[in-house]
Scaffold this active site. Structure first.
Site, PDB file in Angstrom:
ATOM      1  N   GLU A  81       0.826  -1.147  -0.074  1.00 51.67           N
ATOM      2  CA  GLU A  81       0.098  -0.227  -0.129  1.00 51.67           C
ATOM      3  C   GLU A  81       0.636   1.155  -0.252  1.00 51.67           C
ATOM      4  O   GLU A  81       0.822   2.195   0.940  1.00 51.67           O
ATOM      5  CB  GLU A  81      -0.871   0.027   1.190  1.00 51.67           C
ATOM      6  N   GLU A 129      -5.396  -8.444   1.413  1.00 50.68           N
ATOM      7  CA  GLU A 129      -5.849  -8.003   2.550  1.00 50.68           C
ATOM      8  C   GLU A 129      -7.549  -7.811   2.287  1.00 50.68           C
ATOM      9  O   GLU A 129      -7.812  -7.142   1.522  1.00 50.68           O
ATOM     10  CB  GLU A 129      -5.383  -6.714   3.305  1.00 50.68           C
TER      11      GLU A 129
HETATM   12  C1  GCO Z   1      -3.697  -1.088   5.424  1.00 52.74           C
HETATM   13  C2  GCO Z   1      -2.618  -1.850   5.972  1.00 52.74           C
HETATM   14  C3  GCO Z   1      -2.723  -2.599   7.428  1.00 52.74           C
HETATM   15  C4  GCO Z   1      -4.155  -2.077   8.225  1.00 52.74           C
HETATM   16  C5  GCO Z   1      -5.223  -2.952   7.974  1.00 52.74           C
HETATM   17  C6  GCO Z   1      -6.452  -2.218   8.638  1.00 52.74           C
HETATM   18  O1  GCO Z   1      -4.227  -1.678   4.666  1.00 52.74           O
HETATM   19  O2  GCO Z   1      -3.974  -0.241   6.009  1.00 52.74           O
HETATM   20  O3  GCO Z   1      -2.070  -2.974   5.078  1.00 52.74           O
HETATM   21  O4  GCO Z   1      -1.579  -2.206   8.157  1.00 52.74           O
HETATM   22  O5  GCO Z   1      -3.614  -2.414   9.542  1.00 52.74           O
HETATM   23  O6  GCO Z   1      -5.640  -2.649   6.302  1.00 52.74           O
HETATM   24  O7  GCO Z   1      -6.605  -1.160   8.500  1.00 52.74           O
END
Ligand code: GCO
Length: 487
Positions: A206, A391
């Site tokens: 990200e 994710e």
């Molecule tokens: C993101 C990060 C994670 C977060 C998850 C929850 O996508 O922001 O990769 O570290 O903790 O997404 O917000």
């Protein structure tokens, strides 16, 4: 630090949209009524070889911040500044996974998971970010990888999940072009030691979030608020990603190399200013999605980036940013709603989600169709690469109380988004796996422990871990590949 009331993802819209549009000025609008959000796949069965995992990140879970020679990262400094973390907590212990990783592995094995996405702490491997390698740091990850392999769990390692070594930040961090090469040197050190057993690499996590929240909004480490840095940070991360991919491929045979992006559908508010809201939405799309997809898959930037990148890109750079990937990691949580707004400093503001829309703890629209949308867009516009959902998940309502153990809301969220994955596969998207965010309630960055995403709760006083209802649900899914129709 003054805290925005808006979820941290949609705040990104303001800064990103403004940079693309050079600021323009407009009106207030909400979005239309909510449209259907759920997909109805023909089959509810995932293939036998589907990758079922969970995702974590080093800084959010390991603790052990000074163990075995680890150096400080930008987050070690950021979390200690009063006001930076909502509940005043820090990640010195987190889920204590640096010490308790075998428990993590045993839990994942008991859940029949066949993959684990974790990140490597750069400053464990290179304590100042460069120079001498810290063998003890590499040894830790060798133990973790071996423990996973022993249980038949495939490790997927993210190299950079926002915890840049402070030694590099002191030299300019991602605003410095040298950091691109430092990422490649780090990738080489990792693959040189672990390449015989670690065969799946995710270079960045990200980058858009790190670029905007860390360098423009100041809500993440390194806590900068300078939009003049944005173009350099964006390009140097893309450049470093290309160099690191080259280093990984040179360093081992038979590995898969990819990267992970936070892709979001950008949806303009409607109403009498719709045409201007569309401009804002296109600006956000250019900066939040295309500024990462285009350099990697097309070796170019969207036109909207020209102003930001003036004087940043050098001859030959785009041939490096363009790399063959074995997979693209897609992190998805929600769509972004965007409007232009006279009253906001950036003239851009997050628009309201549709009237009646179901919202998550961040105030974001729970819309599984957005996951289908981003997966299908990558298929249509970026050469139909193999994709992994690296994710997806949801938080309890924010608060300092105990986690909700009977988390049927989370089961429903996951079930609905997995229906979107099935539908995307039926539409021709090559989605080969799903990593749920996350295993154990962990340090949610600027939200500390007030936001709980885990399948497993953790009592931070005793360290006791308690599986939530979603853990058994996800384990059954991983075991059978059959997606229940309810709850
Ligand atoms: C993101 C990060 C994670 C977060 C998850 C929850 O996508 O922001 O990769 O570290 O903790 O997404 O917000």
């Amino acid at each position: 630090m003054e805290r925005s009331g808006v979820s941290r993802r949609t705040l990104g819209a303001q800064a990103l949209g403004m940079a693309a549009l050079g600021g323009a000025a407009f009106g207030l609008e909400g979005c239309e009524n909510a449209r259907p959000t759920d997909l109805k796949p023909k089959s509810r069965r995932f293939p036998e070889d589907f990758v079922w995992g969970v995702a974590t990140a080093a800084f959010q879970t390991e603790g052990g911040q000074t163990a075995d020679g680890r150096g400080p990262s930008v987050w070690d400094l950021f979390e200690k500044v009063p006001g930076h973390v909502k509940d005043g907590s820090d990640a010195t212990v987190a889920t204590d996974s640096y010490r308790r990783f075998q428990e993590d592995v045993d839990t994942m094995a008991a859940m029949a998971l066949n993959a684990y996405r974790f990140s490597i702490s750069w400053s464990r491997i290179l304590p100042t970010g460069e120079g001498a390698v810290n063998a003890a740091g590499l040894d830790h990850y060798a133990r973790l990888v071996d423990a996973l392999l022993e249980k038949g769990i495939t490790p997927y390692a993210t190299l950079f999940h926002w915890d840049l070594p402070q030694g590099l930040q002191a030299k300019g961090g991602w605003a410095s072009r040298d950091t691109a090469q430092r990422l490649a040197d780090y990738a080489h050190a990792v693959v040189d030691r672990l390449g015989d057993r670690l065969k799946h690499y995710i270079v960045l996590n990200e980058a858009a979030v790190h670029a905007v929240f860390g360098h423009v909004l100041g809500e993440h480490a390194p806590g900068l608020k300078d939009i003049g840095l944005l173009g350099k940070v964006v390009h140097h991360m893309n450049l470093g990603q290309g160099l690191a991919m080259q280093a990984l491929r040179a360093g081992t045979q038979g590995a898969t190399v990819g990267t992970t992006m936070a892709l979001q559908p950008c949806r303009p508010a409607g109403g009498p200013w719709a045409v201007w809201n569309r401009l804002a939405s296109d600006g956000l799309d250019a900066l939040w999605n295309k500024a990462w997809l285009d350099p990697l898959f097309k070796g170019s930037y969207p036109k909207d980036m020209d102003d930001l990148l003036k004087g940043v890109v050098r001859d030959g750079d785009m041939a490096v940013t363009r790399q063959r990937v074995d997979f693209l990691g897609v992190n998805y949580y929600a769509p972004a709603y965007v409007r232009l707004d006279l009253s906001s400093p950036s003239k851009i503001a997050p628009a309201q989600p549709p009237r009646g829309a179901e919202l998550d703890a961040f105030g974001r629209h729970i819309d599984p169709s957005g996951l289908f949308e981003v997966l299908d867009r990558v298929r249509r516009e970026y050469g139909a690469p193999r994709m992994l959902v690296t994710e997806n998940g949801c938080s309890d309502p924010f608060g300092t109380g105990p986690a909700i153990l009977d988390d049927r809301f989370r089961i429903t969220y996951l079930r609905r988004h997995l229906e979107a994955v099935l539908a995307a596969r039926e539409a021709g998207c090559d989605v080969g796996g799903y990593f749920e965010w996350t295993l154990v309630d962990n340090f949610e960055w600027d939200l500390g422990y007030t936001s709980k995403f885990g399948l497993i709760a953790m009592d931070r006083k005793t360290g006791a871990r308690t599986p939530k209802a979603s853990a058994a649900w996800y384990a059954a899914l991983a075991r059978t590949g059959g997606l229940p129709a309810t709850p």
